[in-house]
Design an enzyme around this catalytic site. Sequence first.
Site, PDB file in Angstrom:
ATOM      1  N   GLU A  90     -17.403 -34.552 -89.873  1.00 39.61           N
ATOM      2  CA  GLU A  90     -17.996 -35.759 -89.349  1.00 39.61           C
ATOM      3  C   GLU A  90     -19.239 -35.679 -88.698  1.00 39.61           C
ATOM      4  O   GLU A  90     -19.797 -36.928 -88.304  1.00 39.61           O
ATOM      5  CB  GLU A  90     -16.657 -36.190 -88.135  1.00 39.61           C
TER       6      GLU A  90
ATOM      7  N   SER B 141      46.341 -56.708 -72.583  1.00 45.33           N
ATOM      8  CA  SER B 141      47.239 -55.583 -71.931  1.00 45.33           C
ATOM      9  C   SER B 141      46.606 -54.551 -71.268  1.00 45.33           C
ATOM     10  O   SER B 141      47.252 -53.743 -70.753  1.00 45.33           O
ATOM     11  CB  SER B 141      48.305 -55.244 -73.074  1.00 45.33           C
TER      12      SER B 141
END
Lengths: 136, 777
Positions: free
Chosen positions: B200, B480
Amino acid sequence: MQLWQRHTLGLVLGVLLCLPLSTVMAEDSKAAVMTLLSEAKTFFDEGESEQAAAILERALRIDPRNPVLWHNLAGIRLQQEDWVRAASLAAKSNSLAVENKWLRVRNWVLIALACDGMGDMDCTMEARNRARALAN
Amino acid sequence: MNRSRNNRPAYNSRRPVRRSQRSRPQRTRRLAFRLRWIILVLLVIPVFSYVSVLDTQVRDLFEGKRWALPARVYARPLELYVGMKLPPSLLTEELAAIGYKQNRQVDEPGQYYMSRDTLTVKTREFQFWDTSDPSAQLQIRFNEDTVAEIVNLDQKRYTTLARIEPKMIGKIYPTHHEDRVLVQLEEVPPLLVKALVAVEDRQFFDHNGISMRGIARAFVENLKAGGFVQGGSTLTQQLVKNFYLSPERTLTRKMNEAMMSLLLEWHYSKEQILEAYLNEVFLGQDGNRAIHGIGMASWFYFDKPVGQLKLHEMALLVGLVRAASQYNPRRHPERATERRNLVLDLMAQQEMISLADAELEKVEPLDVVEKPADISVSPYPAFLQLVRQQVQQDYREEDLRSEGLQIFTTLDPLIQGLAEKSMAKGIQRLERENRRTRNLQGAMIVTGSENGEVLAMVNGKNSQYAGFNRPMDAVRQIGSLVKVAVYLSALEDSRTYSLVSTLKDIAYEWRNKTGSDVWQPKNYDGREHGKVPLHYALANSFNLATVHLGMELGLDKVKETLKRMGVERDFKMYPSVLLGSLSLTPLEVTQMYQTVASGGFRVPLRAIRNVLTHDGKPLQRYALSVEQRFDSSPVFLLNHALQFAVREGTGRHVSKGLPEDLAIAGKTGTSNDLRDSWFAGFDSELLTVTWLGRDDNKSIGLSGSSGAMRIWREFIDNLEPRGLPPVTPNRIQWRWVDYKTGRWSSKGARGAVLMPFIGNQVAADSYSGDQHLFKFE
């Protein structure tokens, strides 16, 4: 904190994390829990109490109904002056320590100290009486 | 004197001439001089302020630069110990899920090999809340489905337990969806850094932020190619561009970029700039998640930390810097290989590696993992919502999204997997078997009975569904399931009630004050059963017996019990609540049943164990905490009756074939018109709450036992729990009674069962539930 209280606290904490594993513990996981208990003790001795608590919780995941682990956790909270949590954890240990009278005595002593820390005299007296009644 | 005299006339004589000849240029010069100053001042002030503004910007941003890091959410780590029941296949499944690779050599962290009954694994180093576990080579030998032996090969010794790093189960992203794992320069292999610089910006270590040579070379290259093929930007410029500036290509931006690059180089070292670059660089896209930095990219492409990258993998990452999408190795493997090989050639050319090494690496496959283990979408969206809800009580939303917190949760992927499978398969089977049952949905929550840790949370038949969170938000009638509160209220009064107390299961009628409203409950089977023992009424879920008992105790008393059990939602207490006209979410039901599963202690449900900072410093721990709400003796009695409910009562058909040593207590629940089917079941280890219903609240045609309990059964069969026996409190005494009538019986007599009672003679030996003793709130 008065002198006798300091003395008792010291006594309780002194033997904390040195307690033998009770017989209610599942056989297969005994060695692993022993290792964690000893690791927790090292941290506790070095003053790293929260680290020790975390390791005791790890041990409780392996052996969730081990009253010694619950008791030691209660002792750490007592040392941190987290009175409410200490008393509750000791009560939990008591509910599981059916075959360990000696541990139940210790739990009541611990509860008495926690109640005292909270300034609840009735609770302190009752817990102390329970400890005494059991020890006799 | 003479000179002066001579000079003076001369001076004087020339003076007018001089004046006439020199006055104009002098004036002009003076003017020019002033003008130069004015221009200079006019120029310098803005330039100076321009540079100074940029300088402040550069320094403020760079020094205060804190990348927005997503929070990482982890499952529980797998704790291995000798004696643990764990089929080897589940262990390899767990290892594969955290990105470990099967490899015969096992020489790198993250590799394992299974041969016959022994698994060798090299764990990765991991920072936990309590300790930092170094990488370790372990040999785990199995005896069928049990861990028989663990050997630490590095230390050449047996060990009793080992911990495997946890699976990452989700992330909480910054609003711009950038994902990164920060790295320090010293963590990055030097070869990778050298390769990056070579590719780079070759003059990186020589220039001051701008490279004239680089610009010239790019200009020539672009001229030759007749278009833009190469940029002349240095690494510093690229960093500035990504760090500070918008992506548009304008002259002003270019100027700013150049100036800021110079300033950045002026203030900071090359190493600091390089480290920032390595963390900033864009290296890929995964849906709407942007992969930034070399640390994240290493996990994203190779499923390992940057320090473990091989040469050709480094070359690929360096190659991606130029154009990550164009060289995407998953989409364009050929282009990516070409690019990687180009980088390798360049590395050889620059003598970073030998030509032979380059050639060897060039024939390597890309080795990119097919799917990143580091997921962008959580496989457990419902659970993640619970984590967010709990963590948001302590952290601000913006901190969650940007501080890179590491959140360690309680989720057990193995249990979650089994629960999901049971739900999906179970629903499919129920829909196949029952014509009326369509569009069935469900929820399942599994927690540790004693510590309240949420181990699994299933939302419907499709666990990936990220919409309506049924476990947390479906408020449904619990039927229940509420009855446990009625019976526990009774059993707490041990002088009046025991498990064999006689209840009246006969017709009941309730009228409101004006008499306009009449309520006449019925039993599920439509019959009255006359006088029945308490345990039998609970096990068979008789409505009439429960209503009579509840009214005898008083509605306020039952309501108070519900609150003590952990129901925090406010509700009005009507007689119909005794039979379940109370609406709760599955999570609330779990909290309620947690109290009975843990022997009378309220244990807050926890989804989080602890939180670490992004760099592994302990931040917060969600410690285990309990609070005694009920004495353990009546809870023991209740749980014993609930074991009858599973084995002999409403659950008898579904529980057939369950291992005898499994002491499972449970309660079924069915709401009006069969709209909701519930089952809450627990043993000493796990509590499971299962709900089935439709999102539109229409009837599903299933009761608690024919629906939810069957899903639970499937789950238990897959899980094969340990079956630890419950702890019997000291005050409990056992007597033989007749199961159906509750009358005293004897061992061996027909229908005789052992029944627990609360004895008084040992009361002093146990915590009595004395309220004044634990009024700590």
